[in-house]
Design a protein around this motif. Structure first.
Motif, PDB file in Angstrom:
ATOM      1  N   PHE A   1      12.332  -4.277 -12.480  1.00 23.84           N
ATOM      2  CA  PHE A   1      12.937  -3.814 -11.228  1.00 23.84           C
ATOM      3  C   PHE A   1      12.088  -2.728 -10.581  1.00 23.84           C
ATOM      4  N   GLY A   2      11.513  -1.858 -11.414  1.00 26.67           N
ATOM      5  CA  GLY A   2      10.665  -0.794 -10.881  1.00 26.67           C
ATOM      6  C   GLY A   2       9.426  -1.330 -10.205  1.00 26.67           C
ATOM      7  N   VAL A   3       8.767  -2.311 -10.835  1.00 26.59           N
ATOM      8  CA  VAL A   3       7.572  -2.929 -10.247  1.00 26.59           C
ATOM      9  C   VAL A   3       7.920  -3.626  -8.934  1.00 26.59           C
ATOM     10  N   ALA A   4       9.026  -4.371  -8.933  1.00 28.22           N
ATOM     11  CA  ALA A   4       9.442  -5.084  -7.726  1.00 28.22           C
ATOM     12  C   ALA A   4       9.785  -4.111  -6.600  1.00 28.22           C
ATOM     13  N   ASP A   5      10.485  -3.041  -6.947  1.00 26.06           N
ATOM     14  CA  ASP A   5      10.859  -2.042  -5.941  1.00 26.06           C
ATOM     15  C   ASP A   5       9.625  -1.410  -5.311  1.00 26.06           C
ATOM     16  N   ALA A   6       8.623  -1.096  -6.139  1.00 23.73           N
ATOM     17  CA  ALA A   6       7.401  -0.476  -5.618  1.00 23.73           C
ATOM     18  C   ALA A   6       6.695  -1.392  -4.632  1.00 23.73           C
ATOM     19  N   HIS A   7       6.586  -2.670  -4.973  1.00 20.59           N
ATOM     20  CA  HIS A   7       5.925  -3.620  -4.083  1.00 20.59           C
ATOM     21  C   HIS A   7       6.694  -3.812  -2.776  1.00 20.59           C
ATOM     22  N   VAL A   8       7.997  -3.998  -2.890  1.00 23.01           N
ATOM     23  CA  VAL A   8       8.801  -4.272  -1.698  1.00 23.01           C
ATOM     24  C   VAL A   8       8.885  -3.044  -0.798  1.00 23.01           C
ATOM     25  N   GLN A   9       9.195  -1.896  -1.404  1.00 25.39           N
ATOM     26  CA  GLN A   9       9.346  -0.692  -0.592  1.00 25.39           C
ATOM     27  C   GLN A   9       8.017  -0.278   0.038  1.00 25.39           C
ATOM     28  N   GLY A  10       6.923  -0.366  -0.735  1.00 23.74           N
ATOM     29  CA  GLY A  10       5.618  -0.028  -0.186  1.00 23.74           C
ATOM     30  C   GLY A  10       5.201  -0.973   0.922  1.00 23.74           C
ATOM     31  N   GLY A  11       5.402  -2.278   0.684  1.00 22.43           N
ATOM     32  CA  GLY A  11       5.027  -3.262   1.693  1.00 22.43           C
ATOM     33  C   GLY A  11       5.832  -3.140   2.966  1.00 22.43           C
ATOM     34  N   MET A  12       7.151  -2.967   2.843  1.00 21.24           N
ATOM     35  CA  MET A  12       8.004  -2.849   4.017  1.00 21.24           C
ATOM     36  C   MET A  12       7.711  -1.569   4.795  1.00 21.24           C
ATOM     37  N   THR A  13       7.507  -0.465   4.090  1.00 21.63           N
ATOM     38  CA  THR A  13       7.226   0.798   4.778  1.00 21.63           C
ATOM     39  C   THR A  13       5.903   0.723   5.526  1.00 21.63           C
ATOM     40  N   GLY A  14       4.891   0.130   4.892  1.00 19.42           N
ATOM     41  CA  GLY A  14       3.617  -0.050   5.579  1.00 19.42           C
ATOM     42  C   GLY A  14       3.743  -0.952   6.789  1.00 19.42           C
ATOM     43  N   ASP A  15       4.564  -1.983   6.658  1.00 15.68           N
ATOM     44  CA  ASP A  15       4.784  -2.927   7.751  1.00 15.68           C
ATOM     45  C   ASP A  15       5.496  -2.260   8.927  1.00 15.68           C
ATOM     46  N   LEU A  16       6.500  -1.448   8.643  1.00 13.83           N
ATOM     47  CA  LEU A  16       7.309  -0.841   9.705  1.00 13.83           C
ATOM     48  C   LEU A  16       6.679   0.425  10.282  1.00 13.83           C
ATOM     49  N   ALA A  17       5.737   1.011   9.558  1.00 12.95           N
ATOM     50  CA  ALA A  17       5.154   2.284  10.007  1.00 12.95           C
ATOM     51  C   ALA A  17       4.420   2.153  11.333  1.00 12.95           C
ATOM     52  N   PHE A  18       3.871   0.962  11.647  1.00 11.13           N
ATOM     53  CA  PHE A  18       3.156   0.795  12.913  1.00 11.13           C
ATOM     54  C   PHE A  18       4.047   0.174  13.994  1.00 11.13           C
ATOM     55  N   MET A  19       5.340   0.038  13.678  1.00 14.15           N
ATOM     56  CA  MET A  19       6.282  -0.449  14.678  1.00 14.15           C
ATOM     57  C   MET A  19       7.058   0.733  15.254  1.00 14.15           C
ATOM     58  N   LYS A  20       8.243   0.503  15.749  1.00 14.53           N
ATOM     59  CA  LYS A  20       9.038   1.572  16.349  1.00 14.53           C
ATOM     60  C   LYS A  20       9.643   2.465  15.266  1.00 14.53           C
TER      61      LYS A  20
ATOM     62  N   ALA B   1      -1.468   3.598  10.308  1.00 14.37           N
ATOM     63  CA  ALA B   1      -0.035   3.740  10.054  1.00 14.37           C
ATOM     64  C   ALA B   1       0.396   2.860   8.885  1.00 14.37           C
ATOM     65  N   ASN B   2      -0.172   1.659   8.823  1.00 13.52           N
ATOM     66  CA  ASN B   2       0.125   0.740   7.720  1.00 13.52           C
ATOM     67  C   ASN B   2      -0.274   1.364   6.393  1.00 13.52           C
ATOM     68  N   ALA B   3      -1.501   1.873   6.332  1.00 10.62           N
ATOM     69  CA  ALA B   3      -1.995   2.489   5.097  1.00 10.62           C
ATOM     70  C   ALA B   3      -1.220   3.757   4.751  1.00 10.62           C
ATOM     71  N   LEU B   4      -0.902   4.566   5.767  1.00 14.35           N
ATOM     72  CA  LEU B   4      -0.175   5.808   5.522  1.00 14.35           C
ATOM     73  C   LEU B   4       1.222   5.525   4.977  1.00 14.35           C
ATOM     74  N   GLY B   5       1.857   4.477   5.484  1.00 14.74           N
ATOM     75  CA  GLY B   5       3.165   4.108   4.953  1.00 14.74           C
ATOM     76  C   GLY B   5       3.089   3.785   3.472  1.00 14.74           C
ATOM     77  N   ASN B   6       2.047   3.043   3.067  1.00 19.28           N
ATOM     78  CA  ASN B   6       1.860   2.734   1.648  1.00 19.28           C
ATOM     79  C   ASN B   6       1.621   4.000   0.828  1.00 19.28           C
ATOM     80  N   ILE B   7       0.813   4.915   1.372  1.00 21.96           N
ATOM     81  CA  ILE B   7       0.502   6.160   0.661  1.00 21.96           C
ATOM     82  C   ILE B   7       1.760   7.001   0.461  1.00 21.96           C
ATOM     83  N   LEU B   8       2.572   7.114   1.504  1.00 23.05           N
ATOM     84  CA  LEU B   8       3.780   7.927   1.402  1.00 23.05           C
ATOM     85  C   LEU B   8       4.762   7.346   0.382  1.00 23.05           C
ATOM     86  N   VAL B   9       4.864   6.023   0.343  1.00 21.96           N
ATOM     87  CA  VAL B   9       5.747   5.404  -0.655  1.00 21.96           C
ATOM     88  C   VAL B   9       5.191   5.607  -2.059  1.00 21.96           C
ATOM     89  N   LEU B  10       3.856   5.579  -2.198  1.00 23.25           N
ATOM     90  CA  LEU B  10       3.256   5.854  -3.506  1.00 23.25           C
ATOM     91  C   LEU B  10       3.664   7.236  -4.005  1.00 23.25           C
TER      92      LEU B  10
END
Length: 369
Positions: free
Chosen positions: A75-94, A337-346
């Protein structure tokens, strides 16, 4: 799916789907932490199944315990991938999208806590009721996970406003977004990409991006170190005996989750949204005062003070998380913004890891060892 050219110069005002996107982001945030919050909320079940003296008299057995630990790691591995990916995806949107996603994360805890209270009450008097309530609770949580998979694959990616921002980020040089668009059969015009590249200043590397935003990254790390060093382990180990009995830790967890959820909507009010980098760091550091405060409240205070304190922990966690996540990407290009979203989730997940590790310090000297 047939190829479709997306014009990155088209204004998002003309695009449809903003409201639906905000709603879907909320549901996706909810689904991201359903499994994690489910594990946290059935702590009372684990405490019956796996006592501290597991090796000699544990009813659950060491084999079952190891399997549950493996699932928890998954669950931890899955959460990291999903949360990191979604945050990076949304960081360059509104900003509203990422705010809604993080509100959904908090809603997961709040609604799951409520659901846990309902299932516990429903089976409280029946034979083997604790296990039956837990199994029903986990089945409902699993349904929400599958719902999110469907929404992301067949609804979110097809919204015009989402296509717009993804095409814009791809034209600005985001290779991951461009790959996702290509996999979905959506093509961007290479001439438009070249035109955007000519107008865009040199982009920062990930290392440069981190150093430029190190205060935001530390905010996320320290914010969650404090929160997870208290929640939820302390609530099961150090709150003592109270009139609410076995319901007491569940109510404390529910109060934290509800407060955290409400606070994540406060930054939508621009006049009280904290955007100063200096003050964000000051407020985040001040939260370390929660640690001695919780200790002395558990030792000398009654359950009313503890409920108020855990609510304040949730309010500050939710409010500051959304402030940092929505302020940090401002002024960045799509790829940055995409990369920064991933960094912040890390750093967020690093804070969760350190906080959970420090959570063990609460049981030193209380007879649990």
């Amino acid at each position: 799916m047939s190829d479709m050219n997306v014009d990155p110069n088209e204004t998002p005002v003309k695009l449809e789907g903003k409201g639906i996107a905000i709603l879907v982001c909320w549901i996706l945030g909810f689904g991201t932490l359903v499994s994690w919050n489910s594990m946290l909320t059935i702590g009372d079940y684990y405490y019956v199944l796996f006592p501290t003296d597991l090796a000699s008299s544990g009813k659950g057995g060491i084999g079952s315990y190891i399997i549950i630990c493996i699932f928890a790691a998954g669950f931890g591995v899955a959460d990291a991938h999903v949360q990191g990916g979604m945050t990076g995806d949304l960081a360059f949107m509104k900003p509203e999208f990422i705010q809604s996603f993080f509100a959904g994360l908090a809603a997961s805890g709040a609604l799951i806590s409520g659901l846990r209270l309902i299932t516990k009450a429903a089976f409280d008097k029946s034979p083997n009721g604790l296990r039956k309530g837990t199994m029903l609770f986990l089945a409902i949580s699993t349904f929400f996970e599958f719902l999110c998979i469907f929404l992301y694959a067949f609804v979110f990616a097809k919204l015009p406003i989402v296509k717009y921002y993804r095409a814009k980020a791809a034209c600005e040089g985001s290779k991951t977004v461009a790959s996702d668009l290509a996999a979905a059969g959506i093509q961007t015009d290479p001439n438009q990409r070249a035109d955007v590249d000519a107008k865009t200043p040199d982009r920062l590397s990930n290392k440069e991006l981190l150093f430029k935003n190190i205060d935001y990254a530390l905010d996320m790390l320290l914010l969650h170190v404090v929160t997870l060093s208290i929640f939820p382990g302390f609530l099961y180990e150090n709150t003592g005996k109270h009139g609410l009995g076995s319901w007491y830790p569940l109510i404390l967890i529910a109060m934290y989750n509800i407060s955290d959820l409400i606070a994540r909507y406060i930054p939508l009010i621009e006049s009280i949204k904290l955007e100063s980098r200096k003050w964000l760091m000051i407020v985040v550091l001040s939260r370390f005062l929660f640690i001695p405060t919780f200790y002395f409240t558990a030792k000398y205070g009654d359950q009313g003070w503890m409920i108020m304190l855990i609510s304040l922990l949730g309010v500050t966690n939710g409010y500051l998380t959304v402030c940092v996540m929505t302020v940090a990407p401002k002024g960045c290009t799509g790829p940055e913004a995409n990369a920064l979203g991933n960094i912040l989730v890390l750093f967020l997940l690093g804070g969760i890891f350190l906080g959970v590790a420090l959570d063990w310090l609460w049981i030193i000297g209380n007879g649990s060892f």
